[in-house]
Design a protein around this motif. Sequence first.
Motif, PDB file in Angstrom:
ATOM      1  N   PHE A   1       0.958  -0.946   0.044  1.00 60.98           N
ATOM      2  CA  PHE A   1      -0.172  -0.285   0.634  1.00 60.98           C
ATOM      3  C   PHE A   1       1.034   1.248  -0.074  1.00 60.98           C
ATOM      4  O   PHE A   1       1.801   1.252   0.873  1.00 60.98           O
ATOM      5  CB  PHE A   1      -0.437  -0.065   1.558  1.00 60.98           C
ATOM      6  CG  PHE A   1      -1.588   1.242   1.244  1.00 60.98           C
ATOM      7  CD1 PHE A   1      -2.508   1.534   0.059  1.00 60.98           C
ATOM      8  CD2 PHE A   1      -1.817   1.343   2.944  1.00 60.98           C
ATOM      9  CE1 PHE A   1      -3.122   2.924   0.120  1.00 60.98           C
ATOM     10  CE2 PHE A   1      -2.757   3.010   3.006  1.00 60.98           C
ATOM     11  CZ  PHE A   1      -3.592   3.722   1.732  1.00 60.98           C
ATOM     12  N   ARG A   2       1.169   1.783  -1.418  1.00 59.33           N
ATOM     13  CA  ARG A   2       1.713   3.593  -1.387  1.00 59.33           C
ATOM     14  C   ARG A   2       0.907   4.657  -0.242  1.00 59.33           C
ATOM     15  O   ARG A   2       0.192   5.096  -0.675  1.00 59.33           O
ATOM     16  CB  ARG A   2       1.711   3.550  -2.668  1.00 59.33           C
ATOM     17  CG  ARG A   2       2.917   5.092  -3.249  1.00 59.33           C
ATOM     18  CD  ARG A   2       1.483   5.995  -3.230  1.00 59.33           C
ATOM     19  NE  ARG A   2       2.018   7.095  -3.513  1.00 59.33           N
ATOM     20  CZ  ARG A   2       1.209   8.137  -4.054  1.00 59.33           C
ATOM     21  NH1 ARG A   2      -0.121   8.658  -3.776  1.00 59.33           N
ATOM     22  NH2 ARG A   2       1.658   9.150  -4.770  1.00 59.33           N
ATOM     23  N   VAL A   3       1.809   5.478   0.278  1.00 59.51           N
ATOM     24  CA  VAL A   3       1.238   6.672   1.404  1.00 59.51           C
ATOM     25  C   VAL A   3       2.644   6.925   0.636  1.00 59.51           C
ATOM     26  O   VAL A   3       4.144   6.941   0.354  1.00 59.51           O
ATOM     27  CB  VAL A   3       1.220   5.659   2.077  1.00 59.51           C
ATOM     28  CG1 VAL A   3      -0.235   4.963   2.622  1.00 59.51           C
ATOM     29  CG2 VAL A   3       2.827   5.347   3.131  1.00 59.51           C
ATOM     30  N   ILE A   4       2.502   8.570   1.544  1.00 63.00           N
ATOM     31  CA  ILE A   4       4.013   9.367   1.206  1.00 63.00           C
ATOM     32  C   ILE A   4       3.717  10.196   2.921  1.00 63.00           C
ATOM     33  O   ILE A   4       2.579  10.290   3.971  1.00 63.00           O
ATOM     34  CB  ILE A   4       3.214  11.017   0.246  1.00 63.00           C
ATOM     35  CG1 ILE A   4       1.248  11.135   1.270  1.00 63.00           C
ATOM     36  CG2 ILE A   4       2.486  10.172  -1.191  1.00 63.00           C
ATOM     37  CD1 ILE A   4       1.079  12.693  -0.400  1.00 63.00           C
ATOM     38  N   LEU A   5       4.835  10.940   2.956  1.00 65.77           N
ATOM     39  CA  LEU A   5       4.967  11.991   4.012  1.00 65.77           C
ATOM     40  C   LEU A   5       4.094  13.552   3.536  1.00 65.77           C
ATOM     41  O   LEU A   5       2.761  13.461   4.750  1.00 65.77           O
ATOM     42  CB  LEU A   5       6.305  12.013   4.419  1.00 65.77           C
ATOM     43  CG  LEU A   5       6.755  12.625   5.710  1.00 65.77           C
ATOM     44  CD1 LEU A   5       7.699  11.924   5.915  1.00 65.77           C
ATOM     45  CD2 LEU A   5       6.674  14.280   6.087  1.00 65.77           C
ATOM     46  N   GLY A   6       4.427  13.780   2.790  1.00 59.20           N
ATOM     47  CA  GLY A   6       4.490  15.138   2.613  1.00 59.20           C
ATOM     48  C   GLY A   6       4.308  15.057   1.074  1.00 59.20           C
ATOM     49  O   GLY A   6       5.044  15.241  -0.110  1.00 59.20           O
TER      50      GLY A   6
END
Length: 402
Positions: free
Chosen positions: A178-183
Motif C-alpha cells: 500500500f503506497r503512501v506519502i509523508l508530504g
Amino acid sequence: MLSWSIVPDTARSQCALRQKNKPAKRKSLDSKQKLFPNGFMQLQSMKRRDFLAASAAVAATSVLPASAAKDQEQQPLRLGIDNFAVRAMGWNARELIDYAKVLRCDCLFITDLGPFQSFTGRYLKGLKNYADDKSIKLYVGSWSICPTSVTFKNDWGNAAEHLELGVRISKALGSSAFRVILGSRKDRMTEGGIDARIDDTVKFLKENKSIAVDAGIKIAMENHAGDMHSLELVRLVEEAGKDWVGVNMDSGNAVWTLEDPMENLKNLAPYVLTTSLRDTMAWPSANGYTAAWTAMGEGLVDWKKYFAYYRKVCPEAPVCIETISGFNHELKVKQDAFWKVWPKGKPKGYDKFEAFAKRGKSIGTFKPPAGVDRKKAQQQFQKSDIERSIRYCRKIGLGRDR
C-alpha cells in the motif's frame, strides 16, 4: 488530432479422484518364474534398474525449479501505468483497467482512492476479478499518513483509519503493498524540518505496525514532491522496519530533492516495492536550475542503464509510469533562502545532480490550442504523454505482453 502551442519555458481438489487403488492380486510363484526365468538375481537386477531410473527422474525434476527461477529472472520487467498520469480523464477503476489493457500493460497502479466506487468487500472482489480476467495486476496507493504533515487530509478518517482502509483495499485487490506519502517540500519548512516529520512518521508506523503486518501487506513510502531526499527516506524505512516498510520510488521527484535519478535509484533500489516513474529535462536558469518532467525517453535519464541496474536489484518491483508534464519548476539554488530547508547543506550526490542538470536544454510548457476547451486539451495531452511513454518502454524491452 489537436495541435499544440508551446511557450518557452499503464481443486484440483484432489478430488483428484483419490481412486482408492485396488490391491493388486499377488502373482503366483509360477507366474513369477515365467516373468523372471533366470530367477531371483534377475528380479533384483531389474529392481535396481527401476530404482536408478526413478532416481534419475527425480534428479531431473529437481533442477526444474532452479531453471524456472532463471527464466523468471530473464522475464521482462512488469510494465504498467500510474493512474495519476491520466488524472484529467476522471476514470473510475474499471475504466482505468480497460485503458491499461488497451496499452498492453501488465499492471495498473491506482495511487489514490478516488477511482474506487465503493470500499465494500463485494465491490472490491468484483473489481479484482475484472482485472484478473484482463491479466492486469493491481497495486494500490493513497495520500499522507503523517499526522503532522501540512499535506495530511482527514478525508478517510485519522491517520490510523486511513492506513487501515488502504491496507484492507490492498489485500482485497491482491496488491502486495500500500503506497503512501509523508508530504511535500512544504514539510521541509515546518518546525523541526523534515527530520521532525520523518520522526513523526516512524512513530506512527511503529504504533500501527499490526494493521499492515497482520494483513500481510507492506507499506511503500514515496519520495514525494520534494519532501525527502532518497537518503532521508532510507532512514525512515530503516527506523520503521525494512521488513514491512519499503519504498515507492519516484524518479521525477528525485530532481526536486537535488538528485540525479540514477543516484536516487542506487540509494533506494534495495527497498523498492513499487514505482511511479517518468523522465526529466533540466537546464541552468537565472536562479539555479529548472526542471521539467517529460514523457519517457524525452528527458535526460539513460533508461537502458537505469533499468539494467533496476533488474539486478529489484526485478520483482513493477515499472509503473506516471507522466506529469507541461510545467517547469525552478530550483533556486543560487538564492540563500533556498537553503533554509537544507540546514545540513548540500545533500550527498549534489555534484552529480548539477552534472545532470547542466546537460539539458530549456523546453516549453503546456498551453491549450486556441479555441479548444482546456479540459479536453489536457486529456489529450496526458493521454499522448503516457501512450508515448509506454511505447518507448516496450521498445527498450519492458513489459511482458509480447
